[in-house]
Design a protein around this motif. Structure first.
Motif, PDB file in Angstrom:
ATOM      1  N   THR A 169       0.801  -1.262  -0.107  1.00  0.00           N
ATOM      2  CA  THR A 169      -0.193  -0.082  -0.024  1.00  0.00           C
ATOM      3  C   THR A 169       0.742   1.330  -0.131  1.00  0.00           C
ATOM      4  N   LEU A 170       1.930   1.444   0.575  1.00  0.00           N
ATOM      5  CA  LEU A 170       2.496   2.497   1.036  1.00  0.00           C
ATOM      6  C   LEU A 170       3.559   2.501  -0.311  1.00  0.00           C
ATOM      7  N   ALA A 171       3.855   1.414  -0.820  1.00  0.00           N
ATOM      8  CA  ALA A 171       4.852   1.603  -2.164  1.00  0.00           C
ATOM      9  C   ALA A 171       3.955   2.385  -3.202  1.00  0.00           C
ATOM     10  N   THR A 172       2.702   1.765  -3.416  1.00  0.00           N
ATOM     11  CA  THR A 172       1.775   2.159  -4.364  1.00  0.00           C
ATOM     12  C   THR A 172       1.533   3.657  -4.189  1.00  0.00           C
ATOM     13  N   LEU A 173       1.541   4.369  -2.859  1.00  0.00           N
ATOM     14  CA  LEU A 173       1.301   5.523  -2.617  1.00  0.00           C
ATOM     15  C   LEU A 173       2.529   6.404  -3.349  1.00  0.00           C
ATOM     16  N   GLU A 174       3.717   5.712  -3.115  1.00  0.00           N
ATOM     17  CA  GLU A 174       4.980   6.434  -3.450  1.00  0.00           C
ATOM     18  C   GLU A 174       5.133   6.384  -4.819  1.00  0.00           C
ATOM     19  N   VAL A 175       4.793   5.231  -5.457  1.00  0.00           N
ATOM     20  CA  VAL A 175       4.769   5.151  -6.931  1.00  0.00           C
ATOM     21  C   VAL A 175       3.889   6.121  -7.930  1.00  0.00           C
ATOM     22  N   LEU A 176       2.574   6.241  -7.421  1.00  0.00           N
ATOM     23  CA  LEU A 176       1.761   7.200  -7.955  1.00  0.00           C
ATOM     24  C   LEU A 176       2.141   8.665  -7.733  1.00  0.00           C
ATOM     25  N   ASN A 177       2.876   9.064  -6.677  1.00  0.00           N
ATOM     26  CA  ASN A 177       3.232  10.277  -6.510  1.00  0.00           C
ATOM     27  C   ASN A 177       4.604  10.502  -7.368  1.00  0.00           C
ATOM     28  N   ALA A 178       5.525   9.230  -7.467  1.00  0.00           N
ATOM     29  CA  ALA A 178       6.412   9.610  -8.314  1.00  0.00           C
ATOM     30  C   ALA A 178       6.096   9.606  -9.827  1.00  0.00           C
ATOM     31  N   GLN A 179       5.088   8.880 -10.284  1.00  0.00           N
ATOM     32  CA  GLN A 179       4.506   8.974 -11.658  1.00  0.00           C
ATOM     33  C   GLN A 179       4.167  10.273 -12.029  1.00  0.00           C
TER      34      GLN A 179
END
Length: 270
Positions: free
Chosen positions: A160-170
């Protein structure tokens, strides 16, 4: 052109342009075969084909081939035997070929009574290798966008936390980046705006099982079986028993709910 592939028999790379993606209904409008020979040479044949049916505009906009471009070209039946001879004894290769190009080509040969034996052919799909070696999963996305190894992958919190980081980075990575749509027009798909992100990731969903879909006009259509491609409202009008069949059938509750919504919207609870 030369190649460095180690071959025991020729490998025929091929790509099809078609009137659509339904193997039973649609037809080939162009075929290119690049035959990689054992000696390292490559023989290329490209041929346009009169499909015998109109090419839908949405397909023409993708591949650039219109009815007028193929009206004087031979039918598949006229070229089928020479095509089969050209790739006789060859293995077959393509990009997403096992899911589309191979089934479509085999169907066209069978439809025109040309013997095309698949038994001793190896099938090589470059897209499968791409997806295998460059996975498109969360771990790969986290490495690509965030430059970090995902520790504890498949644990709910880590994912979950990785997905938040990924979307932010995208959003940071792609904001201001333009790509071309099917018509060749440039647009900027990724914006730091949830409505825009919904539009590119989820706006085309009718039901989550994808038994229903939207056509190019934004009309809900049946996405499987004998009525594939037909507007839902039209099917329910022409064959009222279809609704009962789906409601009693082994379909997800979400699909049944969406079907009921469409029925109520179009038939006023009749």
């Amino acid at each position: 052109m030369q190649h460095q592939l180690k071959l025991k028999k020729p490998l025929a790379f091929f790509d099809l342009e078609t009137t659509g993606i339904n193997v039973q209904r649609d037809r080939i409008v162009e075929i290119c075969i690049a035959k990689a020979n054992i000696d390292g040479t490559v023989s290329v044949k490209t041929r346009r084909v009169n499909p015998g049916i109109p090419i839908p505009l949405e397909s023409s906009l993708i591949h650039g081939i219109y009815d007028a471009d193929v009206k004087d070209e031979p039918s598949f039946k006229q070229i089928a035997k020479s095509l089969a001879q050209f790739i006789e004894g060859c293995d077959l290769a393509g990009f997403n070929s096992n899911r589309f190009d191979v089934p479509m080509l085999v169907e066209e040969f069978l439809r025109n009574d040309v013997e095309f034996d698949m038994k001793n052919r190896r099938l090589i799909d470059a897209q499968r290798i791409f997806h295998l070696m460059e996975p498109r999963n969360l771990t790969a996305a986290y490495k690509f966008y965030c430059g970090k190894v995902l520790e504890g992958a498949h644990g709910a919190e880590a994912d979950t936390l990785a997905t938040l980081e990924v979307l932010n980075a995208q959003v940071q990575h792609y904001e201001g980046v333009t790509i071309k749509n099917d018509k060749g027009e440039e647009y900027e798909p990724v914006k730091n705006d949830m409505e825009a992100l919904h539009e590119i990731t989820s706006s085309k969903i009718v039901d989550f099982a994808q038994r229903l879909a939207y056509n190019k006009e934004g009309v809900e259509i049946i996405n499987f079986g004998k009525h594939a491609g037909k507007p839902v409202a039209q099917v329910l009008k022409d064959e009222p028993s279809y609704y009962d069949w789906m409601m009693k059938g082994d379909f997800p509750l979400d699909t049944k709910r969406k079907l009921t919504e469409i029925k109520l919207r179009n038939f006023n609870n009749k």
